[in-house]
Design an enzyme around this catalytic site. Structure first.
Site, short mmCIF file in Angstrom:
data_model
loop_
_atom_site.label_atom_id
_atom_site.label_comp_id
_atom_site.label_asym_id
_atom_site.label_seq_id
_atom_site.Cartn_x
_atom_site.Cartn_y
_atom_site.Cartn_z
N LYS A 1 0.85 -1.19 0.00
CA LYS A 1 0.00 0.00 0.00
C LYS A 1 0.88 1.23 0.00
O LYS A 1 1.52 1.56 1.00
CB LYS A 1 -0.92 0.05 1.22
CG LYS A 1 -2.02 1.10 1.01
CD LYS A 1 -2.66 1.60 2.28
CE LYS A 1 -1.88 2.71 2.92
NZ LYS A 1 -1.75 3.94 2.12
N GLU B 1 10.04 1.08 10.35
CA GLU B 1 11.08 2.10 10.13
C GLU B 1 10.39 3.44 10.32
O GLU B 1 9.53 3.81 9.52
CB GLU B 1 11.64 2.03 8.70
CG GLU B 1 12.20 0.69 8.29
CD GLU B 1 13.50 0.35 8.99
OE1 GLU B 1 14.10 1.22 9.63
OE2 GLU B 1 13.89 -0.82 8.92
N GLU C 1 9.80 15.87 15.43
CA GLU C 1 10.13 15.76 14.00
C GLU C 1 9.29 16.77 13.23
O GLU C 1 8.05 16.67 13.21
CB GLU C 1 9.83 14.33 13.53
CG GLU C 1 10.32 14.08 12.12
CD GLU C 1 10.01 12.67 11.64
OE1 GLU C 1 8.87 12.20 11.80
OE2 GLU C 1 10.92 12.03 11.07
P1 NAD Z 1 2.50 8.17 7.88
O1 NAD Z 1 2.85 7.36 9.05
O2 NAD Z 1 1.47 9.21 8.00
O3 NAD Z 1 2.04 7.24 6.67
C1 NAD Z 1 2.83 6.16 6.22
C2 NAD Z 1 1.93 5.14 5.56
O4 NAD Z 1 1.06 4.61 6.55
C3 NAD Z 1 1.06 5.69 4.45
O5 NAD Z 1 0.96 4.74 3.41
C4 NAD Z 1 -0.29 5.86 5.15
O6 NAD Z 1 -1.38 5.82 4.26
C5 NAD Z 1 -0.29 4.67 6.09
N1 NAD Z 1 -1.16 4.79 7.27
C6 NAD Z 1 -1.58 5.91 7.90
N2 NAD Z 1 -2.39 5.58 8.94
C7 NAD Z 1 -2.47 4.23 8.97
C8 NAD Z 1 -3.14 3.30 9.82
N3 NAD Z 1 -3.91 3.69 10.84
N4 NAD Z 1 -2.99 1.98 9.56
C9 NAD Z 1 -2.21 1.55 8.55
N5 NAD Z 1 -1.57 2.40 7.71
C10 NAD Z 1 -1.70 3.72 7.92
O7 NAD Z 1 3.89 8.77 7.38
P2 NAD Z 1 4.16 9.77 6.16
O8 NAD Z 1 3.67 11.11 6.59
O9 NAD Z 1 3.67 9.19 4.88
O10 NAD Z 1 5.75 9.73 6.09
C11 NAD Z 1 6.55 10.50 6.89
C12 NAD Z 1 7.06 9.73 8.09
O11 NAD Z 1 7.75 8.56 7.66
C13 NAD Z 1 8.05 10.50 8.92
O12 NAD Z 1 7.81 10.32 10.29
C14 NAD Z 1 9.40 9.89 8.54
O13 NAD Z 1 10.40 10.06 9.50
C15 NAD Z 1 9.02 8.47 8.33
N6 NAD Z 1 10.01 7.79 7.47
C16 NAD Z 1 10.85 6.86 8.04
C17 NAD Z 1 11.82 6.23 7.28
C18 NAD Z 1 12.73 5.20 7.88
O14 NAD Z 1 13.27 4.39 7.15
N7 NAD Z 1 12.92 5.17 9.19
C19 NAD Z 1 11.94 6.53 5.91
C20 NAD Z 1 11.07 7.47 5.36
C21 NAD Z 1 10.10 8.09 6.16
#
Ligand code: NAD
Length: 497
Positions: free
Chosen positions: A191, A267, A400
């Site tokens: 997804k 991650e 963050e």
């Molecule tokens: P997010 O957590 O809002 O979303 C990530 C994914 O999770 C999306 O596909 C979203 O649709 C899905 N999602 C949201 N709510 C959900 C739920 N209740 N159940 C299941 N899936 C759900 O993150 P974002 O805003 O897309 O990305 C930014 C974040 O990702 C930042 O915190 C960043 O630090 C982190 N990030 C971490 C790494 C790493 O490798 N550690 C790499 C890139 C980004």
């Protein structure tokens, strides 16, 4: 290809076919409901086209097919050397389509075209090729058991894996999940983030062209809160691999516990420390301090957002970082000279602007940037921004922001630098800059993060594991270690008569 001009990229972008359909059972398809969502380009706000908005009924169908395909053995029991050949062919096809994928990622995410081509697309190629090439070189174990017995310790695929990825590195995080999950024989349902599905859809199509059997890989665009939750709580998903924010990661652990204890690897976010001692090569350190925070507009999990500088060089070093920040003024993502693009959307821009206000109210000193720019473009661009006079209790040092905002703190000795670095809920990455090998090693060892640079930032490649300590997560992407997240250890004990 190298050396394309902005005009070349614009011309290619005009010709590009945008396909927002889901990819299920080897075919591009609309959501069963027919629902779509418009997809906007962050660079100029224009609509790129509709994207399938998959619901739980699409997920249910894909999970069933993924399970049947796994059980059939068509992929899970294929000889590793044959899986390897398909994955290598897949990497070659991605390489052949690299300009197309670079443009799709640029339009979808607003990342500079030079980055999407040379970092994101090339990371996807390398990750898929490397994991494919590695998989027929992995041996299982025969432990030292008593003479009348023989034990086999094997790694077996989990079964059906759900992968959920974010919008900031859609293509490379997709590849980091798909490559080891598929190489080890699993079926996968991916997804993508709701607003950045295009490259994941395209590489799934290319995977099929390369020979991935139908039913092994599915890409379902859709909402996190409904589709993502449905996958994460499903009783027939064996593994969950996630890159995204810490709050959503916390939910996924709960979903796993409330359902079938699916193996869950996360991650997550970061607030990474970048520690600079007075004896460092200050010129390199200042250049990389800017790269560390402004690359991808600070929308990077490993961004070096806390610059922790030895007090006696503070003023001089801040001036040097400001000089470098001037090279990071945002511009059109399709221009190959652009270093920084827009924020992904208005909501993310507003978050950044809010934190700039918070920083000012907390008493930090805004020494560079702090405002919106390029408003006429239709995108949400934010200047590279630097706060001095920050202490580690301030919210701009703890939370963050996910934007181009640097917080500068100071320290008097190594112990204080380490204490500040470790005073965080996160533990993803960091760096230390010093010409003293003892200082550098001692500090690098003491900082509790998954990846630490010495005299570099963002160091690493496919050969090393990537992941976090503390609330930055528990899994490991990349390298042979990633195979652990997608396999179960199975012992077979044989007694001789
Ligand atoms: P997010 O957590 O809002 O979303 C990530 C994914 O999770 C999306 O596909 C979203 O649709 C899905 N999602 C949201 N709510 C959900 C739920 N209740 N159940 C299941 N899936 C759900 O993150 P974002 O805003 O897309 O990305 C930014 C974040 O990702 C930042 O915190 C960043 O630090 C982190 N990030 C971490 C790494 C790493 O490798 N550690 C790499 C890139 C980004």
């Amino acid at each position: 290809m190298a050396n394309k001009t902005k005009a070349d990229w614009l011309a290619l972008a005009k010709k590009i076919k945008i396909d927002g359909r889901a990819f299920i059972n080897g075919r591009s398809t609309d959501a069963l409901s027919g629902e779509t969502r418009p997809n906007f380009s962050p660079g100029d706000g224009r609509e790129l086209g509709p994207v399938a908005y998959c619901g739980t009924e699409d997920a249910e169908g894909a999970i069933k097919i993924a399970r049947e395909t796994f059980e059939s053995g068509v992929w899970s029991e294929m000889a590793p050397s044959d899986r390897k050949m398909i994955m290598v062919r897949w990497a070659e096809l991605i390489e052949k389509h690299q300009d197309e994928l670079a443009i799709l990622e640029c339009l979808d995410v607003g990342k500079p075209i030079d980055n999407t081509l040379n970092i994101d697309v090339s990371a996807a190629i390398r990750t898929i090729r490397w994991s494919g090439e590695a998989i027929d070189k992995v041996y299982d174990e025969i432990p030292p058991t008593p003479a009348n017995s023989l034990a086999l310790v094997q790694r077996l695929p989990l079964g059906v894996v759900a992968a959920i990825v974010p919008w900031n590195f859609p293509l490379s995080t997709t590849a980091w999940k798909l490559a080891p999950a598929l190489a080890t024989g699993n079926s996968v349902i991916l997804k993508p983030a709701t607003n950045t599905p295009l490259t994941a859809i395209r590489i799934a199509q290319l995977g099929n062209e390369a020979g991935l059997p139908d039913g092994v890989l599915h890409v379902l665009p859709g909402s996190g809160a409904s589709l993502g939750k449905y996958l994460s709580t499903h009783m027939d998903i064996d593994g969950l691999t996630f890159t995204g924010s810490t709050p959503v990661g916390q939910l996924l652990m709960q979903y796993s516990g409330q359902s079938n204890l699916k193996r869950t690897f996360l991650e997550l976010g970061g607030k990474s420390p970048n520690i600079v001692f007075a004896d460092a090569n200050l010129e390199s350190a200042a250049a990389m301090a800017a790269v560390a925070v402004f690359y991808n507009g600070g929308q990077t999990c490993t961004a070096g957002t806390r610059l922790i500088v030895e007090e006696k060089v503070r003023d001089k070093f801040i001036d040097m970082v400001i000089a470098n920040a001037k090279g990071w003024m945002p511009n059109d993502p399709l221009d190959p000279a652009t270093t920084m693009g827009p924020m992904i959307d208005k909501a993310q821009f507003n978050t950044v602007a809010e934190y700039v206000d918070i920083g000012k109210k907390e008493g930090a000193e805004l020494v560079f940037g702090g405002k919106r720019c390029l408003e006429k473009s239709g995108g949400y661009y934010h200047e590279p921004t630097i706060f001095a006079g920050v202490n580690n209790q301030m919210r701009i040092a703890q939370e963050e922001i996910f934007g181009p905002v640097l917080s500068v703190l100071t320290f008097k000795d190594a112990a204080e630098a380490v204490a500040i670095a470790n005073d965080s809920i996160y533990g993803l990455a960091g760096a230390v800059w010093s010409r003293n090998i003892n200082t550098a090693h001692k500090v690098a060892k003491a900082v509790r993060v998954g990846t630490m640079g010495i005299n570099n930032y963002f160091g690493g490649d496919m050969t090393v594991p990537f992941g976090g300590f503390k609330q930055s997560g528990n899994g490991r992407d990349k390298s042979m270690h990633a195979f652990n997240d997608y396999t179960e250890l199975k012992t077979t004990w044989i007694e001789f008569e």
